[in-house]
Scaffold this motif. Structure first.
Motif, PDB file in Angstrom:
ATOM      1  N   ARG A  30       1.048  -0.989   0.062  1.00  7.88           N
ATOM      2  CA  ARG A  30      -0.084   0.514   0.306  1.00  7.88           C
ATOM      3  C   ARG A  30       0.850   1.244   0.201  1.00  7.88           C
ATOM      4  NH1 ARG A  30      -5.481   1.716   2.203  1.00  7.88           N
ATOM      5  NH2 ARG A  30      -5.882  -1.123   0.566  1.00  7.88           N
ATOM      6  N   LEU A  53      -1.117   5.009 -11.899  1.00  8.59           N
ATOM      7  CA  LEU A  53      -1.576   4.898 -11.402  1.00  8.59           C
ATOM      8  C   LEU A  53      -2.594   6.098 -11.583  1.00  8.59           C
ATOM      9  CD1 LEU A  53       0.354   5.450  -7.988  1.00  8.59           C
ATOM     10  CD2 LEU A  53      -1.038   3.203  -8.879  1.00  8.59           C
ATOM     11  N   GLY A  62      -5.182  11.713  -7.812  1.00  4.16           N
ATOM     12  CA  GLY A  62      -4.077  12.100  -6.955  1.00  4.16           C
ATOM     13  C   GLY A  62      -3.757  12.850  -7.082  1.00  4.16           C
ATOM     14  N   TRP A 127      -4.417   8.177  -5.021  1.00  4.81           N
ATOM     15  CA  TRP A 127      -3.188   8.017  -4.457  1.00  4.81           C
ATOM     16  C   TRP A 127      -2.247   9.119  -4.262  1.00  4.81           C
ATOM     17  CZ3 TRP A 127      -0.374  10.363  -7.669  1.00  4.81           C
ATOM     18  CH2 TRP A 127      -0.438  10.825  -9.126  1.00  4.81           C
ATOM     19  N   LEU A 148      -6.142   8.520   1.683  1.00  2.00           N
ATOM     20  CA  LEU A 148      -5.359   7.817   1.144  1.00  2.00           C
ATOM     21  C   LEU A 148      -7.016   6.587   1.160  1.00  2.00           C
ATOM     22  CD1 LEU A 148      -3.660   6.477  -1.729  1.00  2.00           C
ATOM     23  CD2 LEU A 148      -3.249   5.026   0.221  1.00  2.00           C
ATOM     24  N   CYS A 157      -2.616   3.746  -3.223  1.00  2.00           N
ATOM     25  CA  CYS A 157      -1.566   3.875  -3.198  1.00  2.00           C
ATOM     26  C   CYS A 157      -0.484   4.672  -2.597  1.00  2.00           C
ATOM     27  CB  CYS A 157      -0.805   3.045  -4.051  1.00  2.00           C
ATOM     28  SG  CYS A 157       1.915   3.072  -4.270  1.00  2.00           S
TER      29      CYS A 157
END
Length: 433
Positions: A30, A53, A62, A127, A148, A157
């Motif tokens: 993670r 991602l 993100g 992410w 997250l 992630c």
């Protein structure tokens, strides 16, 4: 680009990752990190992972961050835009909001400096990626970790890249004591063939710019203490750490440091001349009785015998009327039928002599290694990496971190008895007086 979600978009990108970069991208934790020296491709790895991602999480949000806005603008964003334009990936950059929308996926990327961590509260993220994490406050990482939580993300992630900066919170969290879900790659120096093809003497040039220790950190990517010289300078995780098993046909060597907090000891064996450290016992505010109980819990009925080592001061009588070693003798007499011998010196060697023998056993000048450590001995490993001399002295600094030195001291008494010049492993044990 690819992923597991049914709506994941794909696009081919011209990118030939170096071995460490490829290993970083393949990590499935993670939270993952990429540690390495300058010129090893950290920024490239960071931005390629961000693009990846954004495709794995189409339509989701993100964040890319750096310690300061100038660093974010001049390094992180500049590298990302160069990759996007070089690979002809369509995007829109909103300069007012400092965001990017990836046209293929509808994914949005926020660009934020992370020096003021209280500003990082807010919208859920699929992410996030941070540049130069070792120059970032831990609170900023924790704020982003809490964000997250996008329930519609295909791949949650948090990731980061950094140059080592001593044994800081990044080192603790990713390298020495990785938390569940944390993984990291340590890139070696001189791996970036693309850089070396352009500037063959890139690393050699820097030798004249940095002192020896800073060169090790910045150019070689090593974790070094910048406060004072490392006491156990011969130690290297890559060379000395490996998973070990107990040899039932050889005696256990138990070396103790009778420090009340923590009560510390190591358990080892010697195989073909190599000291193998199997385990450590660390008990906060512990007693000699508790140390014996924990030893017997972990190593019950070891029929090949036990040899006890330690500080000569453990022979001194305590206010209870018994010395520490007498307490050990009394405990084993009652609770074990295993033969126990004692190799306790009448007087301790000098600290300098003991440290020199430990360093020599770790690695001789010719490269011979006679000491290996199981990775579960986390506190001992911290000692070998973090125990330092006081600045401009040969005196060990025992005040900077009071948890340090105890396990390495305990092991040092064993190594001194077994590995010093003129000693032979398993020579006649000395009785406690």
């Amino acid at each position: 680009m690819g992923g597991t979600g049914s709506d994941v978009r794909t696009r081919e990108i011209t990118y030939a990752p170096l071995p460490s970069q490829k290993q970083f991208h393949n990590l499935n934790g993670r939270f993952k990190g990429f540690s390495g020296p300058i010129g090893c491709g950290k920024s490239q790895a960071l931005c390629q992972e961000a693009i990846r991602l954004s495709y794995l999480n189409p339509g989701r949000l993100g964040l890319m961050g750096a310690p300061t806005y100038p660093m974010l603008r001049d390094a992180t964003q500049a590298t990302l835009f160069e990759i996007l334009e070089g690979s002809q990936i369509p995007y829109d950059h909103n300069k007012a909001e400092n965001t990017v929308i990836m046209k293929d996926t509808g994914s949005r990327i926020l660009f934020r400096p992370v020096d003021e961590f209280e500003r990082l509260r807010g919208t859920n993220l699929a992410w996030f990626g941070l540049d130069e994490l070792t120059y970032t406050q831990e609170e900023s990482w924790l704020r982003l970790q809490g964000r997250l939580r996008d329930p519609k993300a295909n791949r949650l992630c948090g990731f980061a890249v950094w140059t080592p900066k001593g044994f800081d919170w990044v080192y603790q969290k990713f390298i020495s004591d990785p938390l569940t879900g944390y993984k990291a790659v340590i890139a070696p120096a001189n791996e970036n063939k693309h850089l070396l093809l352009k500037v063959a003497d890139f690393y050699e040039r820097l030798k004249d710019s940095y002192d020896a220790k800073f060169y090790e950190q910045e150019v070689l990517g090593l974790y070094v203490s910048m406060q004072g010289g490392r006491v156990y300078s011969a130690f290297d995780r890559k060379l000395h750490v490996e998973e070990l098993e107990v040899n039932l046909y050889a005696p256990l060597y138990w070396a103790l440091d009778f420090n009340v907090d923590p009560m510390s000891s190591v358990v080892a064996q010697v195989t073909k001349g190599t000291v193998r450290v199997l385990d450590e016992i660390v008990i906060r505010h512990g007693t000699t009785q508790q140390a014996c109980e924990e030893f017997m819990k972990r190593f019950p009925n070891h029929e090949s015998g036990i040899v006890v080592y330690g500080d000569a001061s453990g022979n001194q009588q305590q206010t209870t009327g018994s010395s520490d070693y007498q307490m050990v003798r009394d405990y084993f007499a009652v609770h074990s039928t295993t033969t126990v011998r004692y190799r306790i010196p009448k007087a301790n060697p000098s600290v300098r002599d003991r440290v020199n023998v430990v360093n020599r056993t770790l690695r001789t000048a010719s490269g011979k290694i006679d000491l290996t450590i199981d990775p579960k001995c986390k506190e001992l490993l911290k000692d070998f990496e973090q125990v330092c001399f006081k600045a401009d002295t040969t005196e060990i600094d025992k005040t900077r971190d009071r948890q340090r030195t105890h396990l390495s001291d305990a092991l040092g008494y064993l190594v001194w008895q077994e590995c010093r010049p003129g000693a032979s492993v398993g020579e006649r044990a000395e009785r406690v007086v």
